[in-house]
Each structure stands twice: as structure tokens, then as C-alpha cells.
Design a protein around this motif. Structure first.
Motif, short mmCIF file in Angstrom:
data_model
loop_
_atom_site.label_atom_id
_atom_site.label_comp_id
_atom_site.label_asym_id
_atom_site.label_seq_id
_atom_site.Cartn_x
_atom_site.Cartn_y
_atom_site.Cartn_z
N ALA A 192 -7.57 -8.00 1.31
CA ALA A 192 -6.74 -6.89 1.78
C ALA A 192 -7.66 -5.73 2.12
CB ALA A 192 -5.73 -6.48 0.71
N ARG A 193 -7.49 -5.18 3.31
CA ARG A 193 -8.34 -4.07 3.74
C ARG A 193 -7.52 -2.81 3.93
NH1 ARG A 193 -11.08 -4.26 9.53
NH2 ARG A 193 -8.98 -3.54 10.08
N VAL A 194 -7.99 -1.71 3.33
CA VAL A 194 -7.40 -0.39 3.52
C VAL A 194 -8.35 0.42 4.38
CG1 VAL A 194 -6.49 1.68 2.42
CG2 VAL A 194 -6.29 -0.54 1.27
N SER A 195 -7.85 0.97 5.49
CA SER A 195 -8.70 1.72 6.40
C SER A 195 -7.98 2.99 6.83
CB SER A 195 -9.06 0.88 7.63
OG SER A 195 -7.89 0.47 8.31
N PRO A 196 -8.74 4.01 7.29
CA PRO A 196 -8.08 5.25 7.72
C PRO A 196 -7.43 5.07 9.09
CG PRO A 196 -10.43 5.41 8.08
CD PRO A 196 -10.21 4.09 7.39
N GLY A 197 -6.27 5.74 9.26
CA GLY A 197 -5.69 5.77 10.59
C GLY A 197 -6.34 6.86 11.42
N SER A 198 -6.62 7.99 10.77
CA SER A 198 -7.29 9.09 11.45
C SER A 198 -8.41 9.65 10.56
CB SER A 198 -6.29 10.18 11.83
OG SER A 198 -5.52 10.58 10.70
N LEU A 241 0.86 -1.18 0.00
CA LEU A 241 0.00 0.00 0.00
C LEU A 241 0.90 1.23 0.00
CD1 LEU A 241 -2.82 1.35 0.32
CD2 LEU A 241 -2.49 1.17 2.80
N ASN A 242 0.81 2.05 -1.05
CA ASN A 242 1.65 3.24 -1.11
C ASN A 242 0.87 4.41 -1.71
OD1 ASN A 242 1.56 2.55 -3.79
ND2 ASN A 242 3.72 1.98 -3.93
N GLU A 243 1.59 5.50 -1.98
CA GLU A 243 0.98 6.76 -2.45
C GLU A 243 -0.09 7.22 -1.46
OE1 GLU A 243 -0.27 6.59 -6.51
OE2 GLU A 243 1.45 5.37 -7.13
N LEU A 244 0.24 7.19 -0.18
CA LEU A 244 -0.74 7.48 0.86
C LEU A 244 -0.94 8.99 1.03
CD1 LEU A 244 0.33 4.95 3.63
CD2 LEU A 244 -1.23 4.62 1.73
N PRO A 245 -2.17 9.48 0.92
CA PRO A 245 -2.43 10.89 1.22
C PRO A 245 -2.60 11.12 2.72
CG PRO A 245 -4.43 9.86 0.43
CD PRO A 245 -3.36 8.81 0.34
N GLU A 246 -2.96 10.07 3.46
CA GLU A 246 -3.11 10.14 4.91
C GLU A 246 -2.52 8.86 5.51
OE1 GLU A 246 -4.04 12.70 6.47
OE2 GLU A 246 -5.02 13.91 4.92
N ASP A 247 -2.58 8.75 6.83
CA ASP A 247 -1.96 7.62 7.51
C ASP A 247 -2.86 6.38 7.46
OD1 ASP A 247 -3.83 8.86 9.11
OD2 ASP A 247 -2.77 8.43 10.99
N TYR A 248 -3.06 5.85 6.25
CA TYR A 248 -3.93 4.69 6.08
C TYR A 248 -3.27 3.44 6.66
CZ TYR A 248 -6.55 7.64 2.80
OH TYR A 248 -7.28 8.64 2.23
N GLN A 249 -4.12 2.49 7.04
CA GLN A 249 -3.67 1.24 7.63
C GLN A 249 -4.02 0.07 6.70
OE1 GLN A 249 -2.02 1.82 10.72
NE2 GLN A 249 -2.43 3.87 9.89
N LEU A 250 -3.21 -0.99 6.79
CA LEU A 250 -3.37 -2.14 5.90
C LEU A 250 -3.54 -3.40 6.74
CD1 LEU A 250 -3.26 -3.29 2.98
CD2 LEU A 250 -0.79 -3.50 3.28
N ALA A 251 -4.48 -4.24 6.36
CA ALA A 251 -4.70 -5.52 7.04
C ALA A 251 -4.96 -6.60 6.01
CB ALA A 251 -5.86 -5.42 8.02
N LEU A 252 -4.57 -7.83 6.35
CA LEU A 252 -4.79 -8.98 5.48
C LEU A 252 -5.65 -9.99 6.23
CD1 LEU A 252 -4.12 -10.54 2.84
CD2 LEU A 252 -2.12 -11.47 4.03
N PHE A 253 -6.73 -10.42 5.58
CA PHE A 253 -7.65 -11.40 6.16
C PHE A 253 -7.49 -12.74 5.44
CE2 PHE A 253 -9.40 -7.35 7.22
CZ PHE A 253 -10.08 -7.51 8.42
N GLY A 254 -7.56 -13.82 6.22
CA GLY A 254 -7.49 -15.15 5.66
C GLY A 254 -8.84 -15.67 5.21
N PRO A 255 -8.88 -16.91 4.71
CA PRO A 255 -10.14 -17.48 4.21
C PRO A 255 -11.24 -17.55 5.25
CG PRO A 255 -8.27 -18.77 3.43
CD PRO A 255 -7.74 -17.81 4.43
#
Length: 700
Positions: A228-234, A184-198
Motif C-alpha cells: 500500500a502506497r501513500v503519496s501526496p496529492g499536492s 486511509l483516513n485522518e488526512l491532513p492534506e489530499d493524500y492519494q492511495l495506491a495498491l501494488f500487487g506481487p
């Protein structure tokens, strides 16, 4: 922790169970470790508790604009009631009432707050701090697992986090054991990344309160869909997208670097060596051992069946001969900064050993397949490996993990990483297809006609060592046969280097080209003709026989009172007369050293190097007696001149100025002399100068 929340905190099916929080703790036994988590004071990635409810489908009203109404009623007993009433209110309203001991009653009506949650059937959020109108996102809606947008390996998607409560899910499929990288790159804000399994549980996270790229590397064992989940940090951003890339590659092997290594010494049982750049193993002539300890972090290695595993360490110093070194499984925890011989852990003999030679920089390897498998799936604790000798008197010095960065500050606070010559554990998950394996071969030969290629009839050179490298790691060596031929088989496709160990060539031949050939093998390719032409060395002109002999003939002790008994404690000049035979001209730059009886390690050097004349009897040769530069002269320390008759030993150095032996065999027999000097105590001398004459002028 569903049961804890439902049965104790909410339903209280087992009596009164107030919510006093949670505690995380590690196992009370096993390997030492440390995990750091974000606290509630962090800007992002705070701890949170997700509670999922089964709610019926909300019944919409005619009005689509949400309305927030807050009513606060105050009484003499402080009571605060806050009611939020959206126009799209779900039919059932969950109400929780909490009464505090301070008689303050708060009634809170819970309404859904996040549309883009993986919880099904969740209404649209009503609050946002994002400035501006959200840019149209082609992947929306993708807030639930069943809504997730499809992303393929190697592709990059760009999405928006808007409003602030937004988050995005992307789905991809993994087939078989694979290495998954999510970037996950080119972030405009402090986004968070998570990976979920089956099973929809989080298997990995990456994030911080900055704009640096987020990367997740995960070894996927289970076949199925991942998210893959992209979520806001703030907060989100209305107009600037992020970039998300997923890369899926079959996981064939993993190379791990040691996270801890040290050695323990029986001869110095309380010493620690975890911060040193080398690991020493061996046994001295008194039977005292040095044992090496190594540990690897297997937390990223999937718990699955492996094809093979190899432990490798690189030799730091060149040695002679080949010895057997045993590898054992460590069965208790240890700390590399504290472990010593007295506190060393127990180890278990697994019958693993390898032959270790003395080629500096080369990796030596042990097959640890069964041991690694027991760590991953057999329930055996991973406390590391131990190297020890089998009983021979020898030592080997291997490069440690600290060798990568030396004694840098980085190594003090985190494991040093990534040198091609530090300890490593290589785990292969799949055995290669035999039909895809290739080979490399050639010969070392005498290029008689000088055309740099092998021709029929040209003789091969036997006994020459040829070594194969891949990624600078030795794959083993071969010794050429009677025809000068060698071969390496069972090689996977890739880039290799073939190297002739030039020191193994006979003294009569030398290479005419490079000692290293680069070879790139295709799958199943059998490469031949990787040859090494040599030529004969010119016959050297024999050196004339060495006839020079230096012999210590006499020593003269000089003080102010020349010819009298020597005075103790007074500066004394021993003058060594050296006989020179077997030479036709003077011998320059001759040295020696001098010591007293009983103090052979306390030596002194001469005042200067001497240039010796050819004479068999230097003490009676006026050219020597009258010239201090023709003798080897020392200045004795004052404490070397005690009253009595001490013995002084002089050893003429037979090594000349050009670091080659200049003396014949007699030098080793004749170059020493032992003399005694008589010293006695005396009062301070009373000296009076009467007359000084210079340049014909007399003064009194």
C-alpha cells in the motif's frame, strides 16, 4: 510501454519517431462501458509517465549541503542553458538536448528529484514546500519496495508525508483468495492511495483533491506480498500524521447487484422499460411474450475457479400456481434505456430453469455456476441474462434494480444499489466444509394442553409451509409432513429466521405465538425444537341464509313536460323503481349504473344512493311513487337524449354498503332492466308565467 519509450521515442532504433503522445481507446466490440480518468488540469492524480533508469551508486562529496547553481546564457539566437549542480551529483549525468524549429536550444541536465521512489538507489530530494521541521517517522525509510514497513491485518499505522515529495510504502502478505480492504483516513492534506500487487504493478487506486477517507476494496487472487502506497496529492504535512489500516479476510463469496435491467414486450415492440421499478416476464392469451433482461458488472470479481453462483430475483406481486421460468445467456450488448422488442439481443439456451411460485417478496433462484464460470475464465462475453416463459400463459412481476430507490435522481446517473429485494448475483468461491454445516428443524402442532410446547401425543399439522431466511433472503421453504415436522439441512453458521406462512394453515387452526423465530447456528450445529404451537379456532356461528332480492321493475323518464313525448337534448331524469323481497326492513345505500346500447363502457352513476322499501311492486306503491329517495335516480347527459328511441340499460349493484354481498342468487338475474325512451325534435318552448301564489298572497 517500455518498448515504445525506449525503441521509438528515446533510442529511435526504428527510424525517426517523434513523441506525439498516446491514445487510449476501448474495444470496438463487446459490452458498452465508460471510464473517466483525471486530466492534466486536475489538482491531483494527474496522468504521469514513470521511466526507471539503471543508475550506478552515486559518489558522495565531502559537502552534504546541496547547492543549486543555475547559469543562463543568452545569444542573438535565443539559447537558454540551465544547469543544476548538486554537491551529491551521480557519477554519470544523463543529458538530453532538444532543438526546436525556433532555433532555441535548451540543455537540461537531469538529476534525481525524489528519494522516496520505488526506484532503487535514488538520491535524496532537494526541494520541499512543507512548512516546519518534519516529525520523526518511525517507518522511515520506506520509499522502496525492499524498504516497505510491515503492516498486519487489522492494525493501524500512522505516518507522515514530509517533505512534499515523500511517499510511504507498507507491505503485507496475502495467502490464498482474499478480500483486501485498505483504508486511509485522518488526512491532513489530499493524500492519494495506491495498491501494488506481487509483481510491483498498481492494481487499484483511490484518491481525490479533498480530505475524505480513501478506501480500496480488492479481491486478491495471487498469494504473495502486496504494498500500500501513500503519496501526496499536492503537498505533505510536517506535523500531522495520516492513519492507514489494512484488513485481509478470506474471500468466500461476493454479492453483486444488477447494473442494468429491463424487459421487452412483443405486444408493444418499440416500448422501453429500463427506468421502471419492476421487470415483467410472461405470455398472454394471444401468445405475445414479455422477457426480462439483467446484467451484472463482474470487473471486481477475481478470474478464478468458483464453487457456485446463484441468480436471484424477488417477486413483487402475489400470484397463484407455480410455473417454469427459463434463464438464458444473452449474447449481444444492450442498453437498458433503449432496448425494446425490436432491438432485443440474441440469447442462448443453457438448459437453466427454475420453478417460480407466487409468494410476494420472496426471492426465486437459478443456478448459474457454469455460466458465471464461463464469464470469469472461459472467455465468454458477459452481456447478461434473460428470463422467459416456457410456453404457459401467465406473468410474473419481479422487482428491478430501480426498486431500491424508486425513481430518484440518483438512479438516473448511477446504478441503484443495495436493497434486500433487488436482483442479485451471488458467487461463492469455496464450498463449505461438510462437517461445519448444520440444520434447523421443528414441527407445527396443535397445543392441546396450552403450555406452548410440544408434548407426546399432541397432533402435528401437515401441509403447512415453513420458510427459512438469512439476511432477509429466502433460503427456500419446506412443507410439514404428516407429523407436522420440517427440517432445513446443509446450513452454514450464522443468523437465520424461520417463518411459518400463516395463510397455509387450515381454517380450523391459528398460531398462538409469533410466526417468525430467530435462530443463530454455530458451525456444525443441528438445532431442533423450533416449533410452532397452534390452537383450534372457535366454531363460527353460521350466518343466516341470504334471502334478499333486488329486481329492477320499471323506469320513469321525467322532464318539464311531464306525460308528453320527451324532447331531445333536454335534461332528463330516469327514475328506477326497484322491487325488494326477502327482507323484513328497508334496504339502505343501494346503487346502480346505467348505460346506452352499444356503449357499455360509458356508464353513469346515480345522483345519490337510495334507501329502498320492501315492496314487490314499487311502481304502484304510493310510498315509493311519492318519494324520490325510494327510487334510484339518474340525470342523463344532454347528448344521451337524441331524437329517436334509444335503449337504456340499468344494472342494480348487488354489493351493499359494507362491501359484502347482501343479495341472494336471484339478484344476479333480476337486477337488470332495459327500457326505451321516445325523444323527438321540437322548437324552443315559449313559456309565460301568469300568476304565482304563495302564503295566501296572489301576484300577477
Amino acid at each position: 510501454m517500455t518498448s515504445l519509450v525506449q525503441d521509438y521515442w528515446v533510442g529511435r532504433n526504428f527510424g525517426t519517431s517523434p513523441n506525439f503522445g498516446l491514445e487510449l481507446r476501448g474495444p470496438e466490440s463487446g459490452a458498452y462501458y465508460l471510464r473517466s480518468f483525471y486530466s492534466a488540469d486536475a489538482k491531483s492524480n494527474k496522468p504521469y509517465l514513470i521511466v526507471s533508469y539503471e543508475l550506478p551508486t552515486p559518489t558522495p562529496t565531502a559537502t552534504r549541503t546541496p547547492t543549486r547553481t543555475a547559469t543562463v546564457t543568452r545569444t542573438s539566437t535565443p539559447t537558454a542553458t540551465a544547469t543544476l549542480v548538486p554537491t551529491k551529483t551521480p557519477t554519470p549525468t544523463a543529458t538530453r538536448t532538444a532543438t526546436a524549429t525556433r532555433t532555441s536550444t535548451a540543455t537540461r541536465t537531469a538529476t534525481p528529484t525524489n528519494t522516496k521512489s520505488p526506484i532503487p538507489n535514488t538520491p535524496t530530494p532537494t526541494a520541499t514546500a512543507t512548512t516546519g521541521v518534519c516529525t520523526a517517522d518511525p517507518y522511515e525509510p520506506n520509499a522502496r519496495f525492499d524498504q516497505a514497513a510491515l503492516i498486519t491485518s487489522g492494525a493501524t499505522v500512522r505516518g507522515y508525508i514530509c517533505p512534499d515529495t515523500d511517499f510511504d510504502l507498507f507491505r503485507f502478505t496475502v495467502a490464498g483468495l482474499s478480500q483486501v480492504r485498505v483504508l486511509l483516513n485522518e488526512l491532513p492534506e489530499d493524500y492519494q492511495l495506491a495498491l501494488f500487487g506481487p509483481d510491483h504493478t498498481v492494481v487499484a487506486r483511490a484518491g481525490d483533491d479533498d480530505l475524505r477517507p480513501r478506501t480500496i476494496d480488492y479481491a486478491a487472487v495471487t498469494t504473495g506480498d502486496y504494498w500500500a502506497r501513500v503519496s501526496p496529492g499536492s503537498v505533505g504535512h510536517a506535523t500531522s500524521p495520516y492513519a492507514l489500516t489494512v484488513e485481509i479476510t478470506p474471500l468466500t463469496s461476493m454479492s453483486l447487484y444488477a447494473v442494468a435491467d429491463s424487459y421487452v414486450m412483443e405486444g408493444d415492440p418499440t416500448s422501453t422499460h429500463g427506468d421502471e421499478r419492476t421487470v415483467i416476464i410472461g405470455r398472454d392469451e394471444f401468445g405475445q411474450e414479455q422477457r426480462g433482461l439483467f446484467r451484472f458488472d463482474l470487473s471486481r470479481v477475481p478470474a478464478t475457479t468458483i464453487a457456485n453462483a446463484t441468480f436471484m430475483v424477488s417477486l413483487d406481486d402475489a400470484e397463484s400456481r407455480i410455473y417454469t421460468v427459463d434463464l438464458r445467456r444473452v449474447s449481444a450488448a444492450w442498453d437498458e434505456d433503449a432496448v425494446n422488442w425490436n432491438t432485443k439481443p440474441w440469447s442462448v439456451d443453457g438448459g437453466i430453469s427454475a420453478e417460480v411460485g407466487g409468494v410476494a417478496g420472496r426471492y426465486y433462484a437459478w443456478d448459474v455456476t457454469a455460466l458465471a464460470q464461463s464469464w470469469l475464465t472461459g472467455g465468454v462475453g458477459n452481456f447478461g441474462l434473460e428470463l422467459r416463459t416456457r410456453g404457459d400463459v401467465f406473468s410474473r412481476v419481479f422487482r428491478s434494480n430501480e426498486y431500491a430507490l424508486g425513481m430518484s435522481v440518483t438512479c438516473m446517473f448511477a446504478p441503484c444499489s443495495g436493497s434486500a429485494r433487488t436482483p442479485r448475483l451471488i458467487i461463492n468461491f469455496t464450498a463449505p466444509d461438510p462437517s461445519l454445516l448444520g440444520s434447523v428443524g421443528g414441527r407445527v402442532f396443535e397445543d392441546v394442553n396450552g403450555n406452548d410446547r410440544f408434548d407426546a401425543g399432541e397432533p402435528g399439522l401437515s401441509g403447512v409451509t415453513v420458510e427459512l431466511f438469512r439476511d432477509r433472503v429466502s433460503q427456500g421453504d419446506r412443507v410439514t409432513d404428516a407429523a407436522g415436522a420440517y427440517a432445513f439441512a446443509g446450513l452454514v453458521a450464522g443468523a437465520y429466521e424461520v417463518s411459518v406462512r400463516e395463510s397455509s394453515l387450515s381454517a380450523t387452526h391459528r398460531l398462538t405465538g409469533s410466526e417468525i423465530h430467530a435462530v443463530t447456528l454455530a458451525a456444525g450445529e443441528n438445532r431442533t425444537g423450533v416449533d410452532y404451537p397452534t390452537t383450534r379456532r372457535p366454531t363460527p356461528t353460521p350466518l343466516p341464509p341470504i334471502t334478499l332480492n333486488l329486481s329492477a321493475r320499471d323506469v320513469e323518464f321525467i322532464q318539464v313536460a311531464h306525460g308528453a313525448t320527451l324532447i331531445s337534448g333536454k335534461r332528463t331524469l330516469p327514475r328506477v323503481f326497484v322491487g325488494v323481497t326477502g327482507a323484513t326492513e328497508e334496504v339502505p345505500m343501494v346503487s346502480a349504473y346505467l348505460y346506452r346500447t352499444g356503449h357499455s363502457l360509458d356508464t353513469i352513476e346515480p345522483i345519490a344512493l337510495a334507501t329502498l322499501l320492501v315492496t314487490a311492486d314499487p311502481a304502484n306503491d304510493p310510498a315509493v311513487v311519492n318519494d324520490l329517495s325510494r327510487t334510484i335516480n339518474f340525470l342523463l347527459p344532454e347528448d344521451w337524449t337524441p331524437a329517436g328511441r334509444p335503449n337504456f340499460h340499468v344494472v342494480i349493484n348487488p354489493v351493499g354498503a359494507h362491501t359484502k354481498t347482501e343479495c341472494g342468487a336471484p339478484c344476479l338475474l333480476d337486477n337488470q332492466i332495459t327500457v326505451a325512451a321516445q325523444f323527438h325534435n321540437t322548437d324552443a318552448l315559449d313559456v309565460q308565467m301568469v300568476r304565482l301564489t304563495t302564503w295566501g298572497v296572489t301576484s300577477s
